[in-house]
Design a protein around this motif. Sequence first.
Motif, PDB file in Angstrom:
ATOM      1  N   PHE A 184       0.835  -1.204   0.000  1.00 52.89           N
ATOM      2  CA  PHE A 184       0.000   0.000   0.000  1.00 52.89           C
ATOM      3  C   PHE A 184       0.875   1.262   0.000  1.00 52.89           C
ATOM      4  CE2 PHE A 184      -2.137   3.330   2.508  1.00 52.89           C
ATOM      5  CZ  PHE A 184      -3.242   3.561   1.714  1.00 52.89           C
ATOM      6  N   LEU A 185       1.868   1.302   0.871  1.00 52.46           N
ATOM      7  CA  LEU A 185       2.736   2.487   0.961  1.00 52.46           C
ATOM      8  C   LEU A 185       3.612   2.632  -0.280  1.00 52.46           C
ATOM      9  CD1 LEU A 185       3.703   2.222   4.719  1.00 52.46           C
ATOM     10  CD2 LEU A 185       2.176   3.913   3.673  1.00 52.46           C
ATOM     11  N   TYR A 186       4.123   1.528  -0.789  1.00 52.59           N
ATOM     12  CA  TYR A 186       4.963   1.570  -1.992  1.00 52.59           C
ATOM     13  C   TYR A 186       4.185   2.170  -3.163  1.00 52.59           C
ATOM     14  CZ  TYR A 186       7.740  -0.036  -5.952  1.00 52.59           C
ATOM     15  OH  TYR A 186       8.460  -0.087  -7.122  1.00 52.59           O
ATOM     16  N   LYS A 187       2.951   1.696  -3.364  1.00 57.74           N
ATOM     17  CA  LYS A 187       2.122   2.190  -4.476  1.00 57.74           C
ATOM     18  C   LYS A 187       1.853   3.688  -4.353  1.00 57.74           C
ATOM     19  CE  LYS A 187      -0.397  -2.101  -5.059  1.00 57.74           C
ATOM     20  NZ  LYS A 187      -1.715  -2.731  -4.961  1.00 57.74           N
ATOM     21  N   ARG A 188       1.822   4.199  -3.137  1.00 58.29           N
ATOM     22  CA  ARG A 188       1.590   5.629  -2.908  1.00 58.29           C
ATOM     23  C   ARG A 188       2.890   6.437  -2.943  1.00 58.29           C
ATOM     24  NH1 ARG A 188      -0.794   6.299   2.464  1.00 58.29           N
ATOM     25  NH2 ARG A 188      -0.984   8.479   1.874  1.00 58.29           N
ATOM     26  N   GLY A 189       4.016   5.765  -3.168  1.00 57.36           N
ATOM     27  CA  GLY A 189       5.297   6.466  -3.207  1.00 57.36           C
ATOM     28  C   GLY A 189       5.804   6.881  -1.847  1.00 57.36           C
ATOM     29  N   LYS A 190       5.305   6.245  -0.803  1.00 52.83           N
ATOM     30  CA  LYS A 190       5.693   6.585   0.570  1.00 52.83           C
ATOM     31  C   LYS A 190       6.896   5.743   0.989  1.00 52.83           C
ATOM     32  CE  LYS A 190       2.397   9.519   1.230  1.00 52.83           C
ATOM     33  NZ  LYS A 190       2.677  10.916   1.541  1.00 52.83           N
ATOM     34  N   VAL A 191       8.046   6.036   0.389  1.00 50.79           N
ATOM     35  CA  VAL A 191       9.271   5.287   0.667  1.00 50.79           C
ATOM     36  C   VAL A 191      10.417   6.260   0.947  1.00 50.79           C
ATOM     37  CG1 VAL A 191       8.557   3.334  -0.762  1.00 50.79           C
ATOM     38  CG2 VAL A 191       9.960   5.135  -1.756  1.00 50.79           C
ATOM     39  N   ARG A 192      11.353   5.766   1.735  1.00 49.74           N
ATOM     40  CA  ARG A 192      12.567   6.528   2.019  1.00 49.74           C
ATOM     41  C   ARG A 192      13.719   5.527   2.094  1.00 49.74           C
ATOM     42  NH1 ARG A 192      11.497   9.896   6.760  1.00 49.74           N
ATOM     43  NH2 ARG A 192      12.183   8.193   8.062  1.00 49.74           N
ATOM     44  N   TYR A 193      14.878   5.977   1.733  1.00 48.79           N
ATOM     45  CA  TYR A 193      16.053   5.107   1.720  1.00 48.79           C
ATOM     46  C   TYR A 193      17.010   5.527   2.824  1.00 48.79           C
ATOM     47  CZ  TYR A 193      14.056   4.144  -2.823  1.00 48.79           C
ATOM     48  OH  TYR A 193      13.185   3.810  -3.829  1.00 48.79           O
ATOM     49  N   ASN A 194      17.282   4.609   3.732  1.00 47.41           N
ATOM     50  CA  ASN A 194      18.264   4.808   4.791  1.00 47.41           C
ATOM     51  C   ASN A 194      19.174   3.582   4.749  1.00 47.41           C
ATOM     52  OD1 ASN A 194      19.641   5.723   7.001  1.00 47.41           O
ATOM     53  ND2 ASN A 194      18.089   5.112   8.479  1.00 47.41           N
ATOM     54  N   LEU A 195      19.899   3.463   3.631  1.00 47.75           N
ATOM     55  CA  LEU A 195      20.647   2.249   3.329  1.00 47.75           C
ATOM     56  C   LEU A 195      21.986   2.230   4.050  1.00 47.75           C
ATOM     57  CD1 LEU A 195      19.911   2.188  -0.496  1.00 47.75           C
ATOM     58  CD2 LEU A 195      18.687   0.993   1.323  1.00 47.75           C
TER      59      LEU A 195
ATOM     60  N   SER B 146      14.016  -1.217  -4.811  1.00 47.11           N
ATOM     61  CA  SER B 146      12.699  -1.189  -4.184  1.00 47.11           C
ATOM     62  C   SER B 146      11.657  -1.863  -5.069  1.00 47.11           C
ATOM     63  CB  SER B 146      12.293   0.235  -3.809  1.00 47.11           C
ATOM     64  OG  SER B 146      12.170   1.048  -4.941  1.00 47.11           O
ATOM     65  N   ALA B 147      11.749  -1.705  -6.367  1.00 45.54           N
ATOM     66  CA  ALA B 147      10.821  -2.380  -7.287  1.00 45.54           C
ATOM     67  C   ALA B 147      11.007  -3.893  -7.204  1.00 45.54           C
ATOM     68  CB  ALA B 147      11.035  -1.888  -8.718  1.00 45.54           C
ATOM     69  N   TYR B 148      12.246  -4.352  -7.121  1.00 43.59           N
ATOM     70  CA  TYR B 148      12.524  -5.782  -7.008  1.00 43.59           C
ATOM     71  C   TYR B 148      11.905  -6.349  -5.722  1.00 43.59           C
ATOM     72  CZ  TYR B 148      14.840 -10.255  -6.847  1.00 43.59           C
ATOM     73  OH  TYR B 148      15.072 -11.602  -6.785  1.00 43.59           O
ATOM     74  N   ILE B 149      12.084  -5.630  -4.629  1.00 42.89           N
ATOM     75  CA  ILE B 149      11.507  -6.074  -3.357  1.00 42.89           C
ATOM     76  C   ILE B 149       9.984  -6.121  -3.471  1.00 42.89           C
ATOM     77  CG2 ILE B 149      11.186  -5.487  -0.918  1.00 42.89           C
ATOM     78  CD1 ILE B 149      14.057  -4.273  -1.017  1.00 42.89           C
ATOM     79  N   TYR B 150       9.399  -5.087  -4.021  1.00 41.35           N
ATOM     80  CA  TYR B 150       7.937  -5.018  -4.174  1.00 41.35           C
ATOM     81  C   TYR B 150       7.414  -6.219  -4.966  1.00 41.35           C
ATOM     82  CZ  TYR B 150       3.352  -3.463  -5.721  1.00 41.35           C
ATOM     83  OH  TYR B 150       2.013  -3.400  -5.993  1.00 41.35           O
ATOM     84  N   GLU B 151       8.098  -6.566  -6.032  1.00 43.48           N
ATOM     85  CA  GLU B 151       7.642  -7.656  -6.899  1.00 43.48           C
ATOM     86  C   GLU B 151       7.877  -9.044  -6.314  1.00 43.48           C
ATOM     87  OE1 GLU B 151       9.832  -6.809 -10.454  1.00 43.48           O
ATOM     88  OE2 GLU B 151       8.660  -4.996 -10.857  1.00 43.48           O
ATOM     89  N   ASN B 152       8.816  -9.177  -5.385  1.00 43.48           N
ATOM     90  CA  ASN B 152       9.230 -10.509  -4.942  1.00 43.48           C
ATOM     91  C   ASN B 152       8.974 -10.840  -3.474  1.00 43.48           C
ATOM     92  OD1 ASN B 152      10.729 -11.801  -7.349  1.00 43.48           O
ATOM     93  ND2 ASN B 152      11.403  -9.680  -7.317  1.00 43.48           N
TER      94      ASN B 152
END
Length: 127
Positions: free
Chosen positions: A16-27, A46-52
């Motif tokens: 739900f959050l990914y689809k809304r673009g609610k992401v931040r990177y603290n790698l 992030s797309a790879y994680i979302y898909e898998n």
Amino acid sequence: MDLIANAKLFIAQYHFLYKRGKVRYNLNQKTETFLREINITAKAMSAYIYENLKPELYYQGPSKHHKLIDFQVMVFELPYENKKLYVKLAMGEEPISNDETDGIVIYMSFHPEEAEMNLPLQEGDNK
């Protein structure tokens, strides 16, 4: 709530959050080095994680974030090419005004696992 329900709920909220673009990177440094080695961007990661991401890839959590009080952390093992990756995600609410919050996902780790991860939701030969 049992492990499978926790993992499914976390993943549903993440989607739900990914689809809304609610992401931040603290790698962390290991993740940044690995992304350079495999030549992909944080956005592609992030797309790879979302898909898998699947419940049976659950490893650990939810646990409290070490700094962000209202955040939960979960760890998953994701296959990537011929590697098994350690993937750590944090999810919670952050203030957007004096009286409002909004959900966000923070990507923390995405790198080869350093020790074998026992996945409690996998069965038999799928381990």
